[in-house]
Motif scaffolding. Structure first.
Motif, PDB file in Angstrom:
ATOM      1  N   ASP A 252      85.449 103.028 113.271  1.00 40.35           N
ATOM      2  CA  ASP A 252      84.392 102.167 111.949  1.00 40.35           C
ATOM      3  C   ASP A 252      84.737 101.812 110.709  1.00 40.35           C
ATOM      4  OD1 ASP A 252      81.273 101.382 111.704  1.00 40.35           O
ATOM      5  OD2 ASP A 252      81.331 102.974 110.481  1.00 40.35           O
ATOM      6  N   ARG A 253      85.781 103.034 110.125  1.00 37.35           N
ATOM      7  CA  ARG A 253      85.925 102.362 108.701  1.00 37.35           C
ATOM      8  C   ARG A 253      86.717 101.252 109.092  1.00 37.35           C
ATOM      9  NH1 ARG A 253      88.825 107.918 106.839  1.00 37.35           N
ATOM     10  NH2 ARG A 253      88.836 106.477 104.551  1.00 37.35           N
ATOM     11  N   LEU A 254      88.135 102.027 109.863  1.00 39.38           N
ATOM     12  CA  LEU A 254      89.065 100.469 110.377  1.00 39.38           C
ATOM     13  C   LEU A 254      88.202  99.555 110.047  1.00 39.38           C
ATOM     14  CD1 LEU A 254      91.690  99.839 110.115  1.00 39.38           C
ATOM     15  CD2 LEU A 254      91.650 100.409 112.298  1.00 39.38           C
ATOM     16  N   SER A 255      86.631  99.340 111.095  1.00 43.42           N
ATOM     17  CA  SER A 255      86.358  98.063 111.010  1.00 43.42           C
ATOM     18  C   SER A 255      85.705  97.712 109.712  1.00 43.42           C
ATOM     19  CB  SER A 255      84.912  98.051 111.740  1.00 43.42           C
ATOM     20  OG  SER A 255      84.200  97.221 112.424  1.00 43.42           O
ATOM     21  N   HIS A 256      84.900  98.482 108.613  1.00 44.42           N
ATOM     22  CA  HIS A 256      84.570  97.616 107.800  1.00 44.42           C
ATOM     23  C   HIS A 256      85.743  97.227 106.882  1.00 44.42           C
ATOM     24  CE1 HIS A 256      80.853  99.521 108.567  1.00 44.42           C
ATOM     25  NE2 HIS A 256      80.591 100.345 107.969  1.00 44.42           N
ATOM     26  N   LEU A 257      86.979  97.721 106.643  1.00 40.44           N
ATOM     27  CA  LEU A 257      87.946  97.414 106.156  1.00 40.44           C
ATOM     28  C   LEU A 257      88.129  95.331 106.375  1.00 40.44           C
ATOM     29  CD1 LEU A 257      90.354 100.610 106.131  1.00 40.44           C
ATOM     30  CD2 LEU A 257      88.865  99.191 103.652  1.00 40.44           C
TER      31      LEU A 257
ATOM     32  N   ASP B 139      96.699 101.214 105.846  1.00 37.91           N
ATOM     33  CA  ASP B 139      97.719  99.560 105.679  1.00 37.91           C
ATOM     34  C   ASP B 139      96.200  98.866 105.163  1.00 37.91           C
ATOM     35  OD1 ASP B 139     100.039 100.700 105.903  1.00 37.91           O
ATOM     36  OD2 ASP B 139      99.715 100.099 108.158  1.00 37.91           O
ATOM     37  N   MET B 140      95.093  98.681 105.293  1.00 35.16           N
ATOM     38  CA  MET B 140      94.028  97.923 105.379  1.00 35.16           C
ATOM     39  C   MET B 140      93.435  98.334 103.500  1.00 35.16           C
ATOM     40  SD  MET B 140      93.734  96.196 107.834  1.00 35.16           S
ATOM     41  CE  MET B 140      92.887  94.952 107.145  1.00 35.16           C
ATOM     42  N   LYS B 141      93.712  99.172 103.874  1.00 36.52           N
ATOM     43  CA  LYS B 141      93.611  99.977 101.909  1.00 36.52           C
ATOM     44  C   LYS B 141      93.989  99.197 100.597  1.00 36.52           C
ATOM     45  CE  LYS B 141      90.122 103.932 102.213  1.00 36.52           C
ATOM     46  NZ  LYS B 141      89.771 106.052 102.047  1.00 36.52           N
ATOM     47  N   TRP B 142      95.305  99.176 101.182  1.00 35.62           N
ATOM     48  CA  TRP B 142      96.362  98.797 100.540  1.00 35.62           C
ATOM     49  C   TRP B 142      96.028  97.399 100.271  1.00 35.62           C
ATOM     50  CZ3 TRP B 142     100.662  95.529 100.995  1.00 35.62           C
ATOM     51  CH2 TRP B 142     101.560  95.420 100.267  1.00 35.62           C
ATOM     52  N   LEU B 143      96.163  96.644 101.397  1.00 33.67           N
ATOM     53  CA  LEU B 143      96.089  94.931 101.734  1.00 33.67           C
ATOM     54  C   LEU B 143      94.936  94.714 100.908  1.00 33.67           C
ATOM     55  CD1 LEU B 143      97.540  92.432 103.656  1.00 33.67           C
ATOM     56  CD2 LEU B 143      95.049  93.245 104.529  1.00 33.67           C
ATOM     57  N   LEU B 144      93.467  95.576 101.140  1.00 31.09           N
ATOM     58  CA  LEU B 144      92.438  95.075 100.139  1.00 31.09           C
ATOM     59  C   LEU B 144      92.834  94.799  98.256  1.00 31.09           C
ATOM     60  CD1 LEU B 144      89.746  95.700 102.236  1.00 31.09           C
ATOM     61  CD2 LEU B 144      90.103  93.873 101.501  1.00 31.09           C
TER      62      LEU B 144
ATOM     63  N   ARG C  23     100.469  86.594 104.673  1.00 29.59           N
ATOM     64  CA  ARG C  23     102.121  87.137 105.237  1.00 29.59           C
ATOM     65  C   ARG C  23     101.274  88.452 105.979  1.00 29.59           C
ATOM     66  NH1 ARG C  23     107.145  85.158 108.176  1.00 29.59           N
ATOM     67  NH2 ARG C  23     108.544  87.307 108.316  1.00 29.59           N
ATOM     68  N   PRO C  24     101.187  89.282 104.195  1.00 26.70           N
ATOM     69  CA  PRO C  24     101.193  90.911 104.500  1.00 26.70           C
ATOM     70  C   PRO C  24      99.566  91.500 105.849  1.00 26.70           C
ATOM     71  CG  PRO C  24     100.352  90.345 102.369  1.00 26.70           C
ATOM     72  CD  PRO C  24     101.125  88.581 102.848  1.00 26.70           C
ATOM     73  N   VAL C  25      98.586  90.405 105.465  1.00 23.36           N
ATOM     74  CA  VAL C  25      97.541  90.198 106.102  1.00 23.36           C
ATOM     75  C   VAL C  25      98.307  90.677 107.713  1.00 23.36           C
ATOM     76  CG1 VAL C  25      95.268  89.217 106.943  1.00 23.36           C
ATOM     77  CG2 VAL C  25      96.119  89.179 104.001  1.00 23.36           C
ATOM     78  N   ARG C  26      98.725  88.817 107.886  1.00 25.61           N
ATOM     79  CA  ARG C  26      98.657  89.067 109.445  1.00 25.61           C
ATOM     80  C   ARG C  26      99.958  89.947 109.819  1.00 25.61           C
ATOM     81  NH1 ARG C  26      97.694  84.081 111.017  1.00 25.61           N
ATOM     82  NH2 ARG C  26      97.510  82.346 109.789  1.00 25.61           N
ATOM     83  N   ARG C  27     101.487  90.314 109.325  1.00 23.46           N
ATOM     84  CA  ARG C  27     101.953  91.975 109.092  1.00 23.46           C
ATOM     85  C   ARG C  27     100.639  92.998 109.579  1.00 23.46           C
ATOM     86  NH1 ARG C  27     107.456  93.030 108.448  1.00 23.46           N
ATOM     87  NH2 ARG C  27     107.662  94.564 108.962  1.00 23.46           N
ATOM     88  N   ILE C  28      99.926  93.536 109.069  1.00 17.49           N
ATOM     89  CA  ILE C  28      98.895  94.209 109.053  1.00 17.49           C
ATOM     90  C   ILE C  28      98.203  94.666 110.590  1.00 17.49           C
ATOM     91  CG2 ILE C  28      97.686  95.202 107.442  1.00 17.49           C
ATOM     92  CD1 ILE C  28      99.432  95.584 105.210  1.00 17.49           C
ATOM     93  N   VAL C  29      97.490  93.223 110.216  1.00 19.25           N
ATOM     94  CA  VAL C  29      96.479  93.130 111.581  1.00 19.25           C
ATOM     95  C   VAL C  29      96.710  92.895 112.470  1.00 19.25           C
ATOM     96  CG1 VAL C  29      94.575  90.862 112.093  1.00 19.25           C
ATOM     97  CG2 VAL C  29      94.627  91.765 109.825  1.00 19.25           C
ATOM     98  N   SER C  30      98.253  92.597 112.664  1.00 22.25           N
ATOM     99  CA  SER C  30      98.904  92.972 113.900  1.00 22.25           C
ATOM    100  C   SER C  30      99.149  93.840 114.493  1.00 22.25           C
ATOM    101  CB  SER C  30     100.167  92.142 114.070  1.00 22.25           C
ATOM    102  OG  SER C  30     100.603  92.563 115.207  1.00 22.25           O
ATOM    103  N   GLU C  31      99.934  94.836 113.298  1.00 25.40           N
ATOM    104  CA  GLU C  31      99.801  96.303 113.785  1.00 25.40           C
ATOM    105  C   GLU C  31      98.691  96.878 113.911  1.00 25.40           C
ATOM    106  OE1 GLU C  31     102.673  99.227 114.664  1.00 25.40           O
ATOM    107  OE2 GLU C  31     103.080  97.372 113.747  1.00 25.40           O
ATOM    108  N   VAL C  32      97.577  96.795 113.193  1.00 27.59           N
ATOM    109  CA  VAL C  32      96.117  97.094 113.592  1.00 27.59           C
ATOM    110  C   VAL C  32      95.830  97.169 114.832  1.00 27.59           C
ATOM    111  CG1 VAL C  32      93.483  97.536 112.761  1.00 27.59           C
ATOM    112  CG2 VAL C  32      95.641  97.193 110.801  1.00 27.59           C
ATOM    113  N   THR C  33      96.408  95.550 115.017  1.00 26.30           N
ATOM    114  CA  THR C  33      95.701  95.420 116.579  1.00 26.30           C
ATOM    115  C   THR C  33      96.471  95.817 117.845  1.00 26.30           C
ATOM    116  OG1 THR C  33      95.612  93.425 116.162  1.00 26.30           O
ATOM    117  CG2 THR C  33      95.165  93.456 118.141  1.00 26.30           C
ATOM    118  N   LYS C  34      97.435  96.484 117.734  1.00 26.76           N
ATOM    119  CA  LYS C  34      98.244  97.042 118.381  1.00 26.76           C
ATOM    120  C   LYS C  34      97.946  98.387 118.355  1.00 26.76           C
ATOM    121  CE  LYS C  34     102.449  94.761 117.878  1.00 26.76           C
ATOM    122  NZ  LYS C  34     103.970  94.815 117.734  1.00 26.76           N
ATOM    123  N   ASN C  35      97.250  99.206 117.115  1.00 15.26           N
ATOM    124  CA  ASN C  35      96.718 100.134 117.082  1.00 15.26           C
ATOM    125  C   ASN C  35      95.324 101.240 117.637  1.00 15.26           C
ATOM    126  OD1 ASN C  35      99.484 101.285 116.141  1.00 15.26           O
ATOM    127  ND2 ASN C  35      98.033 101.067 113.900  1.00 15.26           N
ATOM    128  N   LEU C  36      94.420  99.503 117.256  1.00 12.71           N
ATOM    129  CA  LEU C  36      93.443 100.147 118.074  1.00 12.71           C
ATOM    130  C   LEU C  36      93.721  99.959 119.922  1.00 12.71           C
ATOM    131  CD1 LEU C  36      91.222  97.886 115.980  1.00 12.71           C
ATOM    132  CD2 LEU C  36      90.526  99.912 115.842  1.00 12.71           C
TER     133      LEU C  36
END
Length: 613
Positions: free
Chosen positions: A56-61, A134-139, A78-91
């Motif tokens: 849920d925390r990740l979803s809000h981010l 990663d998402m906190k850093w990205l924001l 560039r970093p958004v796509r890279r991090i989101v790709s990694e987030v998707t794999k973990n989800l």
């Protein structure tokens, strides 16, 4: 092969065309499914509940990132796509895990399943924690004007990547001062090693640097962008990337209309790119970069020809009188050409007054940089060399060579040397620009002969010698001033100067030169044989070019007493072997030289008289 490549191309294009919102929708939907299944779990409910809270925390981010992307069209993706790709794999791993927490078979099997998934939960929870970090850093990098040098989990093993992302993000959305700082930092990273250069390019750093250069507004920001681009573009491939990003018009525009210290950085960048890539040379030529370079180089330079005056002064006079001054060739179009580089505006004169009050030291630095850029632009470039020769710019260079010293004089010498080298290989350019009655060509020659007679610095002598050698075919036999100073430099202690002189004299004595016989006699007449013999005892290059020249002299004037006195036949027979073993192309002229000397020197045909030259 071709079919497979063609089929792969559309897929790649489709992937690249996916918007950031589309890229983010997938993990958001995944997160919702993970939360729903975790809440419905019938086993390991505590672990599933914790997993749902994390998700849920990740979803809000993720949703915050979607809102940011929707409101900011210039978001650095560039970093958004890279991090989101990694987030998707973990989800996806989390979803797989919670699916197993449904009701399963017998109680024994459920107990076995629970034991085996405890470690799995810990692993997935750790992955989700990393994704949250990663998402906190990205924001954070998009919510501040300044670069965030914290290291997100995704870059824990490669902190440079995080810094590059952060600096490039600042270039996209930061205030001008912060963008200048970020460009300087990227420049420093690029200076450190090749890997950093490649990373900055791969992560999309070129385009925002060029935009910073284009926008102007703050000289320090433009200088910082030029610094970064210079440190990144240190090989041909990366220079071509700058060209492909439409960087050439931006650089030329900044050169033509910026404060002087920015122009210095631009001229240095032009020189570096032109040195590394001939495609960049041609692109600069299309953008007429030569005109601003020559204009700034000619500051305070008044030519002897009364019809040709100081170019900037003429432009000023034209503006003051509202008329057109008497200019030769393309000079009258200089002012209008600068305006054409400014998107149709009249920016061309914005910094004129600033330039007028600059210190002499700053003006000299600009002139040195412009001369260096011209040098690199003309090197092996027919189009740029022709631009130099089709105007009166050669006269301008001759005047500067005469009046200036040190690096400015050297850079101008190197420029005319490169133009002559191109003319050597292009008969049309040679005949058009370097006629014996050409005022410009004669003005250059006068200064180079003066340098050969008065100077001892190899940095001045070598380009002067090479210029004359490149144009050896253009000099008639009545031009008696040429051979003697070259012969004198043949005996120079500096081996590079002596080798340059041997190469130049070899072009005068070469059979391809229509006047080779007269030139060969002149070389011997001016006592060129003794220093040539000394050169043959020097290093590899001295032996190679000394032997070449000796062979030409032997072929054309083998009956010379000067050659007989130094026993040239014996010298050739004893010293040529190591050179011939490495340079097989010399064998033909070597054989001819031996034959000629054998006819006239002792041991060959003694009944044949020797005719001294």
């Amino acid at each position: 092969m071709a079919a497979s490549a063609a089929s792969a191309s559309p897929a790649k294009s489709e992937e690249e065309e996916r918007t950031l919102q589309q890229e983010l929708s997938s993990p958001i939907l995944l997160a919702d499914r993970v939360i729903k299944l975790a809440q419905e779990a019938e086993s390991t409910r505590t672990e599933c509940s914790d997993l749902a809270i994390q998700t849920d925390r990740l979803s809000h981010l993720l949703r915050s990132t979607v809102r940011l992307a929707s409101s900011n069209q210039s978001l650095y993706e560039r970093p958004v796509r890279r991090i989101v790709s990694e987030v998707t794999k973990n989800l996806e791993k989390a979803l797989t895990l919670v699916k197993k927490c449904k009701k399963h078979g017998s109680g024994v099997l459920r107990q076995v399943f629970a034991i085996t998934t405890t470690a799995d939960f810990r692993k997935v929870q750790s992955l989700l924690d990393s994704s949250i970090g990663d998402m906190k850093w990205l924001l954070s990098i998009f919510e501040s004007d300044e670069a965030n040098l914290a290291i997100p989990p995704i870059a824990s093993n490669d902190p440079i990547l995080a810094w590059v992302w952060s600096y490039i993000a600042t270039l996209h959305i930061g205030q001008l001062k912060e963008r200048a700082d970020a460009a300087n930092e990227l420049g420093s990273l690029a200076r450190d090693n090749e890997r950093n250069k490649k990373m900055i390019v791969d992560e999309g750093g070129i385009q925002p640097l060029l935009r910073l250069l284009k926008e102007g507004g703050l000289p320090d920001a433009q200088i910082a962008a030029a610094y970064a681009l210079s440190n990144i573009g240190t090989d041909r491939e990366r220079v071509q990337i700058i060209v492909s990003e439409h960087g050439i018009p931006i650089i030329v525009r900044a050169l033509a209309d910026s404060p002087m210290r920015v122009q210095i950085s631009m001229a240095n960048l032009v020189a570096k790119m032109a040195e590394l890539d001939n495609v960049a040379q041609e692109a600069f030529a299309r953008e007429n970069v030569m005109k601003p370079l020559i204009s700034f180089l000619s500051m305070n330079t008044i030519l002897d020809d009364p019809k040709i005056q100081d170019i900037p002064s003429l432009i000023q006079k034209k503006n003051e009188l509202g008329g057109k001054p008497r200019l030769l060739n393309n000079y009258s179009n200089l002012n209008s050409s600068f305006s054409s580089h400014s998107d149709g505006s009249s920016r061309g004169g914005h910094h004129k007054k600033d330039r007028e009050v600059e210190s002499p030291e700053m003006k000299l630095r600009l002139r040195v940089s412009c001369a260096g850029a011209l040098w690199m632009l003309c090197r092996e470039s027919l189009v740029n060399s022709r631009k130099i020769t089709e105007t009166k710019w050669l006269l301008c260079l001759a005047k500067i060579i005469k009046a200036e010293k040190d690096e400015l004089q050297i850079n101008c010498l190197m420029t005319v040397m490169e133009v002559a080298a191109v003319a050597e290989l292009n008969p049309d350019l040679r005949r058009a620009a370097f006629k014996t009655n050409s005022p410009a060509a004669n003005a250059i020659l006068e200064q180079l002969l003066r340098i050969l007679q008065e100077e001892s610095d190899p940095r001045l002598l070598i380009p002067a010698i090479r210029y004359i050698g490149s144009l050896a075919r253009t000099f008639p036999t009545r031009e008696t001033r040429i051979i003697k100073p070259l012969v004198t430099k043949l005996g120079q202690r500096d081996s590079d100067v002596a080798v340059a002189a041997a190469i130049a004299l070899g072009k005068f004595a070469c059979p391809d030169n229509f006047n080779h016989l007269e030139h060969s006699k002149a070389i011997i007449e001016f006592d060129g044989v003794p220093p040539l013999m000394r050169l043959l005892k020097s290093g590899d290059q001295g032996q190679l070019h000394g032997l070449t020249l000796l062979c030409y002299l032997a072929i054309h004037v083998g009956n010379s007493s000067a050659l007989e006195q130094v026993r040239a036949l014996n010298v050739l027979e004893t010293s040529a072997r190591p050179v011939l073993s490495q340079h097989h192309g010399l064998r033909e002229i070597y054989t001819k030289a031996i034959h000629q000397l054998t006819l006239y020197q002792a041991g060959g045909h003694p009944h044949r008289p020797s005719h001294a030259v």
